[in-house]
Write a protein that holds these residues in place. Structure first.
Motif, mmCIF file in Angstrom:
data_model
loop_
_atom_site.group_PDB
_atom_site.id
_atom_site.type_symbol
_atom_site.label_atom_id
_atom_site.label_comp_id
_atom_site.label_asym_id
_atom_site.label_seq_id
_atom_site.Cartn_x
_atom_site.Cartn_y
_atom_site.Cartn_z
ATOM 1 N N PHE A 62 -5.216 -3.722 -32.141
ATOM 2 C CA PHE A 62 -6.441 -3.943 -31.384
ATOM 3 C C PHE A 62 -6.746 -2.846 -30.356
ATOM 4 C CE2 PHE A 62 -8.849 -6.779 -28.243
ATOM 5 C CZ PHE A 62 -10.059 -6.492 -28.837
ATOM 6 N N PRO A 63 -5.811 -2.514 -29.478
ATOM 7 C CA PRO A 63 -6.131 -1.452 -28.509
ATOM 8 C C PRO A 63 -6.422 -0.114 -29.191
ATOM 9 C CG PRO A 63 -3.815 -2.066 -28.385
ATOM 10 C CD PRO A 63 -4.487 -3.090 -29.229
ATOM 11 N N ARG A 82 -13.256 2.400 -18.506
ATOM 12 C CA ARG A 82 -12.623 1.875 -19.713
ATOM 13 C C ARG A 82 -11.608 2.864 -20.268
ATOM 14 N NH1 ARG A 82 -17.775 0.185 -21.030
ATOM 15 N NH2 ARG A 82 -17.929 1.783 -22.620
ATOM 16 N N ARG A 128 -8.542 2.721 -18.227
ATOM 17 C CA ARG A 128 -7.753 1.515 -18.532
ATOM 18 C C ARG A 128 -6.946 1.683 -19.803
ATOM 19 N NH1 ARG A 128 -12.361 -2.948 -17.366
ATOM 20 N NH2 ARG A 128 -11.884 -3.377 -15.189
ATOM 21 N N GLN A 129 -7.477 2.446 -20.735
ATOM 22 C CA GLN A 129 -6.747 2.668 -21.982
ATOM 23 C C GLN A 129 -5.423 3.396 -21.721
ATOM 24 O OE1 GLN A 129 -9.600 4.588 -24.539
ATOM 25 N NE2 GLN A 129 -10.908 2.772 -24.576
ATOM 26 N N GLU A 181 -7.976 0.198 -32.059
ATOM 27 C CA GLU A 181 -9.378 0.107 -32.490
ATOM 28 C C GLU A 181 -10.300 0.400 -31.321
ATOM 29 O OE1 GLU A 181 -10.196 -3.722 -34.289
ATOM 30 O OE2 GLU A 181 -8.347 -3.563 -35.442
ATOM 31 N N VAL A 182 -9.952 -0.199 -30.181
ATOM 32 C CA VAL A 182 -10.762 0.011 -28.985
ATOM 33 C C VAL A 182 -10.818 1.504 -28.627
ATOM 34 C CG1 VAL A 182 -10.772 -0.376 -26.478
ATOM 35 C CG2 VAL A 182 -10.444 -2.299 -28.034
ATOM 36 N N ARG A 203 1.770 -3.848 -27.866
ATOM 37 C CA ARG A 203 0.339 -3.660 -27.684
ATOM 38 C C ARG A 203 0.055 -2.840 -26.421
ATOM 39 N NH1 ARG A 203 -3.371 -8.858 -26.700
ATOM 40 N NH2 ARG A 203 -2.233 -8.798 -24.733
#
Ligand SMILES: Nc1ncnc2c1ncn2[C@@H]1O[C@H](COP(=O)(O)OP(=O)(O)OP(=O)(O)O)[C@@H](O)[C@H]1O
Ligand SMILES: [Mg+2]
Lengths: 384, 218
Positions: A105-106, A78, A81-82, A108-109, A153
């Motif tokens: 959103f990303p 993960r 992927r970021q 926050e992730v 994004r």
């Protein structure tokens, strides 16, 4: 940098197997834009989805900046992927969030604190020119604006690598142009490495440094765009510069000449005509700006059979041009037309035939001319 | 009975109906969401693939939905006794109400979640979102209008069930209608309960529609 080695992906559904990606190798050097061109169902999206492991490949390796993604699991994957931005054909925006919310959103992730998030979102919206629409919901903005949100994004986590699946195929030509412009600009300013998928020749022409043509899960040609264009038999060149089908007359030679970069500045047609006192007839042609350089294709008709034009063809090759000789016709009208259509079909079908012609073309000088000619003729035999 | 005699009966009964419906709705919403989400994510190729669990869950939900409420209510009396210690009264009625409504709402939740664009889920995965984030911030959040409409339908079904529960010992408007309206031929009571039930249902529907519309950004 993106490296893909011997990638294979097989979908198995209800006993049926579809090999969507069938042994693809590719390298995108840092800061370059690599385009994969292909028809629907060629396996382009699957290839792209294998890069960030949205799909797990059955075989092969995926390396991002030298790091093997397939070795990663869970939280590590993960996090990796970021660092890889992705743009989606149908935008993939959250309808329940505003434009700003989608870009946030990303972040926050990634666990970016709220204040910093707000700052970064403002910065990103500015970058893609959407500051005014920050509080709008995706349903209220145009397709081009949606894709800008998608791009903002994708860039939120300051990725070094950007994957783009048909970013422009849902957009009209002008909007496409502006999105491509933006991508190119971001690539230059941020040093982004971009792997993009498209079915539009134009996208490759406008922004790609390198490209590959994909068909049935494989690359049929791959390399720097200008190099591919200069390759006789290249599908890319044919797609970019469609020349009219020709019916070479008996006693004449039709050649298709591809020129790249500096060659364009030399008046080679008149030089040829002068040197050999020829009447050169220009049947068709196109010149385009590709990857910042000028590339063109010309269809020339020279008097005399190809065998009589060996020296002339050698002259063109020596001038740094890629030369492809069309099949001469010696028979009756009927068979001439027949040969012509099959030549056109062979051309459209092409990678085998293309590479055949290419191989022969590699030979130098006068012999090369005959060689190329022979190779095309042989290719036609296969076509029939 | 005169209207003056009828009206004092109506308020406590209405309150009981609202109480049973409210508590059952609360449990149903939570558990229905849980099972609805599980129905979607445990399927093959889902976020948390577990095909056997998915199959079992599917069967359980289908059985729950195919049982007529009256039969379900009687069938689970032993379970109700375990949970609330008795099988009659308002608290006891809440158990079968909830058990009956959960599978109903779970299916509606499932449908609402399936409406969410898979492209958005892929985008979230590509960003490195966790499963929990995808469920909470993408699936449930994007499905909100559908979840609210589904809950509205469920609440209205629950109001109907409470009336039935009233016939076998639960309180509320259903009980009132049976004991006065049916057994004692007090048609005024019957008319009043019917009107009240209609008004409550219409109100619930109106509020549900309003909330769902507020959550929709089309
Ligand atoms: N999830 C899947 N399950 C089974 N088969 C699939 C799946 N996804 C893709 N395929 C098959 O794999 C092949 C390649 O599909 P892919 O989506 O990669 O093509 P594409 O080149 O992106 O096409 P398009 O231009 O239409 O997007 C197709 O034959 C498709 O039917
Ligand atoms: Mg695709």
């Amino acid at each position: 940098m993106i490296q893909i080695e011997k990638l294979r992906k097989v979908y198995r559904a209800r006993g049926r197997e579809v090999t969507a990606v069938d042994g693809v190798d590719l390298t995108v050097p840092e800061g370059e834009i690599f385009g994969v061109l292909g028809r629907s169902g060629a396996g382009k999206s699957t290839l792209l989805r294998c890069v960030n492991l949205l799909e797990r490949p059955d075989e092969g390796r995926v390396l991002i900046d030298g790091r093997d993604l397939l070795a990663l699991r869970g939280a590590e994957l993960r996090r990796a992927r970021q660092g890889i931005g992705m743009i989606h054909q149908h935008f993939g925006l959250l309808g329940s969030r505003t434009v700003a919310g989608n870009v946030a959103f990303p972040l926050e992730v990634m666990g970016v604190p709220r204040a910093e998030r707000r700052h970064r979102v403002a910065e990103l919206l500015e970058l893609v020119g959407l500051t005014e629409h920050a509080r709008a919901h995706p349903a209220r903005i145009s397709g081009g604006q949606k894709q800008r949100v998608g791009i903002a994004r994708a860039l939120a986590g300051r990725p070094k690598v950007l994957l783009s699946d048909e970013a422009t195929s849902a957009l009209d030509p002008e909007t496409t142009a502006s999105i491509l412009e933006l991508l190119r600009d971001l690539n230059r300013r941020l040093g982004l490495t971009v792997l993009l998928i498209t079915h539009e020749m134009d996208v490759v022409k406008r922004i790609c440094d390198s490209a590959a043509v994909m068909r049935d899960g494989r690359f049929t040609e791959s390399g720097p765009v200008t190099g591919l264009l200069a390759r006789p038999g290249s599908e890319l060149a044919r797609g970019l510069f469609p020349l009219p089908p020709v019916t070479p007359r008996a006693g004449s030679t039709v050649v298709e000449v591809t020129f790249v970069g500096g060659v364009t500045d030399q008046p080679f047609v008149s030089a040829l005509a002068r040197k050999y006192s020829l009447d050169v007839n220009i049947l068709g042609g196109a010149v385009e700006t590709v990857g910042g350089g000028r590339v063109g294709r010309l269809q020339l008709e020279l008097p005399g059979d190809p065998s009589a034009n060996a020296a002339q063809l050698a002259f063109l090759r020596d001038a740094g041009l890629a030369v492809e000789v069309k099949t001469p016709i010696t028979d009756t009208e009927a068979s001439a037309a027949d040969a012509d259509t099959s030549a056109a079909e062979g051309g459209a079908r092409g990678p085998e035939r293309g590479s055949g012609a290419d191989g022969a073309d590699g030979a130098d000088g006068a012999d090369g001319a005959d060689g190329a000619d022979g190779a095309v003729a042989a290719g036609e035999e296969e076509t029939r | 009975m005169t209207w003056d005699e009828v009206t004092p009966l109506l308020w406590p009964a209405t309150r009981e109906t609202l109480y049973m419906t409210g508590v059952a709705t609360l449990f149903t919403a939570v558990l229905g969401l849980l099972f609805g989400v599980l129905l979607v994510i445990t399927e093959r190729g889902g976020l948390l693939p577990a095909p056997p669990a998915n199959a079992v869950l599917g069967v359980v939900v289908n059985i729950g939905r195919s049982l007529p409420f009256l039969i379900l209510m009687v069938a689970i009396i032993p379970f109700t006794r375990i949970v609330v210690g008795t099988s009659i009264g308002n608290a006891a009625a809440i158990v079968p109400l909830t058990v009956g409504a959960i599978p109903f709402y779970a299916r509606l939740v499932e449908i609402a979640i399936r409406e969410v664009d898979p492209g958005v889920v892929a985008a979230a995965r590509a960003m490195g979102a966790t499963r929990r984030e995808i469920v909470g911030k993408v699936l449930l959040r994007e499905a909100r209008p559908g979840l609210v409409s589904g809950l509205t339908v469920t609440v209205i079904a629950l109001i109907g069930y409470t009336a039935m529960a009233g016939t076998v010992g639960g309180g509320g408007l259903g009980n009132l209608a049976i004991t006065y309206g049916y057994e004692r031929f007090e048609s005024k009571v019957m008319v009043a309960t019917v009107v009240l039930l209609i008004v409550i249902v219409l109100l619930v529907q109106a509020v549900g529609d309003l909330v769902a519309r507020r959550l929709t950004h089309k």
